[in-house]
Design a protein around this motif. Structure first.
Motif, PDB file in Angstrom:
ATOM      1  N   VAL A 276       0.809  -1.182  -0.404  1.00 47.17           N
ATOM      2  CA  VAL A 276      -0.151   0.464   0.028  1.00 47.17           C
ATOM      3  C   VAL A 276       0.909   1.141  -0.224  1.00 47.17           C
ATOM      4  N   ALA A 277       1.899   1.458   1.218  1.00 51.47           N
ATOM      5  CA  ALA A 277       2.937   2.338   0.931  1.00 51.47           C
ATOM      6  C   ALA A 277       2.563   2.885   0.000  1.00 51.47           C
ATOM      7  N   PRO A 278       3.155   2.098  -1.258  1.00 53.23           N
ATOM      8  CA  PRO A 278       3.986   3.668  -2.874  1.00 53.23           C
ATOM      9  C   PRO A 278       3.439   3.974  -3.407  1.00 53.23           C
ATOM     10  N   LEU A 279       1.666   3.877  -2.767  1.00 53.10           N
ATOM     11  CA  LEU A 279       0.715   4.829  -3.469  1.00 53.10           C
ATOM     12  C   LEU A 279       0.706   5.986  -2.745  1.00 53.10           C
ATOM     13  N   LEU A 280       1.742   6.759  -1.775  1.00 54.30           N
ATOM     14  CA  LEU A 280       1.276   7.806  -1.379  1.00 54.30           C
ATOM     15  C   LEU A 280       2.431   8.395  -1.924  1.00 54.30           C
ATOM     16  N   ARG A 281       3.792   8.056  -2.356  1.00 52.48           N
ATOM     17  CA  ARG A 281       4.385   8.274  -3.791  1.00 52.48           C
ATOM     18  C   ARG A 281       5.542   9.346  -2.848  1.00 52.48           C
ATOM     19  N   GLU A 282       6.083   9.122  -1.734  1.00 55.16           N
ATOM     20  CA  GLU A 282       6.536   9.395  -0.948  1.00 55.16           C
ATOM     21  C   GLU A 282       7.866   8.526  -0.349  1.00 55.16           C
ATOM     22  N   PRO A 283       9.304   8.825  -0.661  1.00 57.06           N
ATOM     23  CA  PRO A 283      10.256   7.578  -0.231  1.00 57.06           C
ATOM     24  C   PRO A 283      10.386   7.653   0.957  1.00 57.06           C
ATOM     25  N   MET A 284      10.415   6.538   1.102  1.00 60.79           N
ATOM     26  CA  MET A 284      10.657   5.442   2.995  1.00 60.79           C
ATOM     27  C   MET A 284      11.538   4.544   2.967  1.00 60.79           C
ATOM     28  N   GLN A 285      11.271   4.162   4.461  1.00 67.41           N
ATOM     29  CA  GLN A 285      12.143   2.886   4.801  1.00 67.41           C
ATOM     30  C   GLN A 285      11.343   1.970   4.872  1.00 67.41           C
TER      31      GLN A 285
ATOM     32  N   PRO B 149      15.646   0.561  18.548  1.00 64.47           N
ATOM     33  CA  PRO B 149      15.888   1.094  19.146  1.00 64.47           C
ATOM     34  C   PRO B 149      16.740   2.207  18.566  1.00 64.47           C
ATOM     35  N   GLU B 150      17.843   1.584  17.648  1.00 64.44           N
ATOM     36  CA  GLU B 150      17.853   3.203  16.697  1.00 64.44           C
ATOM     37  C   GLU B 150      16.563   3.975  16.318  1.00 64.44           C
ATOM     38  N   LEU B 151      15.599   3.407  16.045  1.00 66.41           N
ATOM     39  CA  LEU B 151      14.663   4.977  15.925  1.00 66.41           C
ATOM     40  C   LEU B 151      14.729   5.407  17.303  1.00 66.41           C
TER      41      LEU B 151
ATOM     42  N   ASP C  79      16.433  12.751   8.018  1.00 64.13           N
ATOM     43  CA  ASP C  79      17.843  11.895   7.934  1.00 64.13           C
ATOM     44  C   ASP C  79      18.514  11.095   8.516  1.00 64.13           C
ATOM     45  N   ARG C  80      18.426  11.193   9.939  1.00 67.67           N
ATOM     46  CA  ARG C  80      19.057  10.700  10.546  1.00 67.67           C
ATOM     47  C   ARG C  80      18.433   8.806  11.228  1.00 67.67           C
ATOM     48  N   LEU C  81      16.976   9.025  11.034  1.00 72.02           N
ATOM     49  CA  LEU C  81      16.025   8.516  11.132  1.00 72.02           C
ATOM     50  C   LEU C  81      16.236   7.539  10.111  1.00 72.02           C
ATOM     51  N   ARG C  82      16.040   7.638   8.624  1.00 73.21           N
ATOM     52  CA  ARG C  82      16.632   6.970   7.535  1.00 73.21           C
ATOM     53  C   ARG C  82      17.866   6.075   7.560  1.00 73.21           C
ATOM     54  N   GLU C  83      18.616   6.711   7.954  1.00 74.61           N
ATOM     55  CA  GLU C  83      20.141   6.508   8.079  1.00 74.61           C
ATOM     56  C   GLU C  83      20.418   5.543   9.234  1.00 74.61           C
ATOM     57  N   ALA C  84      19.398   5.082  10.085  1.00 76.64           N
ATOM     58  CA  ALA C  84      19.396   4.720  11.742  1.00 76.64           C
ATOM     59  C   ALA C  84      18.605   3.438  10.732  1.00 76.64           C
ATOM     60  N   VAL C  85      17.340   3.529   9.526  1.00 76.85           N
ATOM     61  CA  VAL C  85      16.929   2.124   9.150  1.00 76.85           C
ATOM     62  C   VAL C  85      16.623   1.660   8.697  1.00 76.85           C
TER      63      VAL C  85
END
Length: 278
Positions: free
Chosen positions: A28-37, A170-172, A179-185
């Motif tokens: 489902v998430a791709p339909l938001l059209r936002e880069p996510m992890q 724990p890193e999230l 940007d730090r969250l994206r690096e951690a995930v």
């Protein structure tokens, strides 16, 4: 004349907790059209970490953006979505589930509550928390506490949600910049990026792999009333999209919700037409 976008807030960030396995969320998430992890966040939970372009580059308030995303995901999937967000001045959460009115709470950066106590009780009931012990813990989060700032409140909320299976990596940590969250995930062993396929690619992919893969995205596909359900989603999406485009404030969430409903309905209708039941 159009005004310049508000400057990006480097302290802003958000997490989207979905009460579903990563495989269902990934559909489902791709339909938001936002880069996510995407990664697992406990038993029966997943977490999406957005890149945050709308508030980092477009000047949109982070709470408005993620509330729209949560609502859009929740109306298009059979599970609730909890958005946690924060910026330099506030932090809070919003729970979206189906077409029900979202419920949430806000704290000032110092931790001073700025929400209604009743919202915590409604939140507890919708998530399935204990109406006595867990509600007491939530009530403490809505009371003044000089030792807890807004981001500590979010961590306290996650501690209560452990009762229903939430277990964040724990890193999230709520409060970190996007940007730090994206690096951690990205370092999590089961982390995966959320791609952004176009509608044609989505239909082709789901048509190729069959209903078993389409099920998490459109659980009613293949049922006798599937065409009517798809048309109903499209009919609901059009006014939301039009209303969002006409609004001057808060339009991002309505545009996202309307677009997602239209996309879901179109994919579902295309699938039922190209894969008629035997």
């Amino acid at each position: 004349m159009p005004t310049d976008a508000a400057p990006a807030d480097p302290a802003s960030g958000a997490l989207l907790l979905c009460r579903a396995a990563p495989g269902a969320v990934a559909a489902v998430a791709p339909l938001l059209r936002e880069p996510m992890q995407l990664t697992r966040a406990g038993e029966g939970w997943s977490v999406l970490v957005p890149e945050g372009g709308p508030w980092r580059e477009g000047g949109e308030p982070v709470d408005r953006v993620v509330t729209g995303w949560a609502g859009a995901l929740a109306v298009g999937a059979p599970w609730p979505v909890l958005a946690l967000w924060w910026d330099a001045d506030h932090a809070g959460f919003t729970l979206a589930s189906g077409f029900r009115r979202p419920v949430g709470f806000v704290w000032l950066s110092s931790g001073v509550p700025a929400g209604e106590d009743e919202a915590m009780r409604t939140f507890a009931a919708r998530v399935g928390l204990d109406p006595v012990l867990d509600v007491q813990a939530l009530d403490r989060l809505s009371e003044p506490d000089a030792a807890a700032d807004a981001r500590a409140r979010l961590r306290g909320l996650l501690a209560v949600l452990a009762r229903v299976g939430v277990s964040m990596p724990p890193e999230l940590v709520p409060g970190l910049p996007a940007d730090r969250l994206r690096e951690a995930v990205a370092l999590q062993p089961d982390s995966r990026p959320v791609e952004r396929p176009g509608l044609r690619e989505a239909v082709r992919e789901h048509g190729t792999v069959g209903h078993s893969r389409l099920g998490p995205l459109l659980p009613w596909t293949g049922a006798p009333g599937a065409p009517a359900a798809a048309l109903a989603q499209m009919a609901a999406g059009v006014p939301l999209l039009v209303w969002g485009l006409r609004r001057h404030g808060g339009r991002w969430g309505w545009i996202t919700a309307g677009a997602l409903l239209l996309a879901h309905g179109t994919v579902g209708l295309a699938y039922t037409v190209t894969h008629p039941r035997d």
